[in-house]
Design a protein around this motif. Sequence first.
Motif, PDB file in Angstrom:
ATOM      1  N   ALA A 109       0.831  -1.208   0.000  1.00 20.74           N
ATOM      2  CA  ALA A 109       0.000   0.000   0.000  1.00 20.74           C
ATOM      3  C   ALA A 109       0.861   1.252   0.000  1.00 20.74           C
ATOM      4  O   ALA A 109       0.553   2.236  -0.684  1.00 20.74           O
ATOM      5  CB  ALA A 109      -0.927  -0.004   1.210  1.00 20.74           C
TER       6      ALA A 109
ATOM      7  N   PHE B  57       0.100   3.726  -3.006  1.00 19.75           N
ATOM      8  CA  PHE B  57      -0.531   5.003  -2.674  1.00 19.75           C
ATOM      9  C   PHE B  57       0.346   6.183  -3.067  1.00 19.75           C
ATOM     10  O   PHE B  57      -0.152   7.240  -3.459  1.00 19.75           O
ATOM     11  CB  PHE B  57      -0.829   5.086  -1.171  1.00 19.75           C
TER      12      PHE B  57
ATOM     13  N   TYR C 248      -3.580   7.419  -4.249  1.00 22.66           N
ATOM     14  CA  TYR C 248      -4.535   6.723  -3.388  1.00 22.66           C
ATOM     15  C   TYR C 248      -5.831   6.422  -4.134  1.00 22.66           C
ATOM     16  O   TYR C 248      -6.347   5.300  -4.097  1.00 22.66           O
ATOM     17  CB  TYR C 248      -4.815   7.572  -2.148  1.00 22.66           C
TER      18      TYR C 248
ATOM     19  N   THR D  61      -5.698   3.550  -6.684  1.00 22.05           N
ATOM     20  CA  THR D  61      -5.320   2.227  -6.172  1.00 22.05           C
ATOM     21  C   THR D  61      -6.540   1.514  -5.608  1.00 22.05           C
ATOM     22  O   THR D  61      -7.294   2.087  -4.815  1.00 22.05           O
ATOM     23  CB  THR D  61      -4.253   2.355  -5.077  1.00 22.05           C
ATOM     24  N   THR D  62      -6.750   0.295  -6.002  1.00 22.04           N
ATOM     25  CA  THR D  62      -7.847  -0.513  -5.477  1.00 22.04           C
ATOM     26  C   THR D  62      -7.316  -1.535  -4.482  1.00 22.04           C
ATOM     27  O   THR D  62      -6.116  -1.833  -4.447  1.00 22.04           O
ATOM     28  CB  THR D  62      -8.559  -1.266  -6.618  1.00 22.04           C
ATOM     29  N   THR D  63      -8.211  -2.063  -3.695  1.00 22.45           N
ATOM     30  CA  THR D  63      -7.791  -3.100  -2.743  1.00 22.45           C
ATOM     31  C   THR D  63      -7.290  -4.340  -3.486  1.00 22.45           C
ATOM     32  O   THR D  63      -6.375  -5.022  -3.013  1.00 22.45           O
ATOM     33  CB  THR D  63      -8.946  -3.482  -1.813  1.00 22.45           C
TER      34      THR D  63
ATOM     35  N   VAL E 167      -3.668  -3.707  -4.331  1.00 26.19           N
ATOM     36  CA  VAL E 167      -2.810  -3.850  -3.154  1.00 26.19           C
ATOM     37  C   VAL E 167      -2.579  -5.327  -2.860  1.00 26.19           C
ATOM     38  O   VAL E 167      -1.445  -5.766  -2.608  1.00 26.19           O
ATOM     39  CB  VAL E 167      -3.427  -3.143  -1.934  1.00 26.19           C
TER      40      VAL E 167
ATOM     41  N   GLN F 207      -7.497 -10.883  -3.057  1.00 27.36           N
ATOM     42  CA  GLN F 207      -8.219  -9.795  -2.390  1.00 27.36           C
ATOM     43  C   GLN F 207      -8.972 -10.311  -1.165  1.00 27.36           C
ATOM     44  O   GLN F 207      -9.007  -9.654  -0.123  1.00 27.36           O
ATOM     45  CB  GLN F 207      -9.180  -9.135  -3.372  1.00 27.36           C
TER      46      GLN F 207
ATOM     47  N   LYS G 127      -9.209   0.161   2.049  1.00 25.90           N
ATOM     48  CA  LYS G 127      -8.150   1.138   1.803  1.00 25.90           C
ATOM     49  C   LYS G 127      -7.984   2.119   2.949  1.00 25.90           C
ATOM     50  O   LYS G 127      -6.865   2.510   3.290  1.00 25.90           O
ATOM     51  CB  LYS G 127      -8.441   1.926   0.519  1.00 25.90           C
ATOM     52  N   GLU G 128      -9.088   2.561   3.550  1.00 25.16           N
ATOM     53  CA  GLU G 128      -8.992   3.548   4.628  1.00 25.16           C
ATOM     54  C   GLU G 128      -8.188   3.003   5.798  1.00 25.16           C
ATOM     55  O   GLU G 128      -7.396   3.727   6.398  1.00 25.16           O
ATOM     56  CB  GLU G 128     -10.383   3.989   5.087  1.00 25.16           C
TER      57      GLU G 128
ATOM     58  N   LEU H 225      -4.535   3.028   4.859  1.00 29.79           N
ATOM     59  CA  LEU H 225      -4.004   4.388   4.882  1.00 29.79           C
ATOM     60  C   LEU H 225      -3.841   4.886   6.308  1.00 29.79           C
ATOM     61  O   LEU H 225      -2.813   5.493   6.647  1.00 29.79           O
ATOM     62  CB  LEU H 225      -4.930   5.322   4.098  1.00 29.79           C
TER      63      LEU H 225
END
Length: 227
Positions: A36, A40, A45, A48-50, A53, A61, A71-72, A75
């Motif tokens: 990430a 990012f 950010y 970028t998708t989960t 990552v 996934q 994602k939050e 981050l």
Amino acid sequence: MTGGTGEGPRRIGRPRADRLTEPRGRPPREELLCAAAELFTVRGYAATTTRTVAERAGMRQATMYHYFAGKEELLAELLESTVAPSLGLARRLLAETGRPAAERLWELCRSDVLLLCGGPYDLGALYLLPEVAGSRFTRFRRMRGELRGAYRALLGATPIGAELAGDRGALALRNDLVFGLIEGVMLIHRYDPARPVAAFAEATADAALRIAGVARDADPAPAGAGG
């Protein structure tokens, strides 16, 4: 340097160059954070998708969701990891009242720059994301606010801080200038990433004290010191 603060991520400290560039084999949670951090800061950010990552970390996934809700959360943990080590040091420096405050402030500035420039990715740039204003990042903002307050406390304990004790606005402005220089250091470092980080950190700490109007050797000797 480790955080040891009671705040910040539990399983990963500040992403450092050696962690982000070593061969895979890290614990899955740390692998995801490293992926990430790269995505990012390099791709952005929002872009970028989960799934991206997870793929970058070498997993599916669905597996990623065992470690992070989205994602939050990734981050938030990355942001907290950029503050936790400096906050731990700041708390220790505030407690070392037998040392000149200017010396302690210089040490905090230098250490902060070493940490900010110690990895290949500009995680400090993530502070500017509009998402950081959301409730999920309250803990990060509180930690960052405490660190900023530690800078101000150390500045306030210097001779210039004593002179400005009756002018809170002037003291706050000087502190904001110092803190802004340190947090913005990656913008300067970006122009010459090959510059030796140790020398850069010392030069930045020197500049921060000059901005604050603090002479590093101007503090009186601690009480009881021989003369």
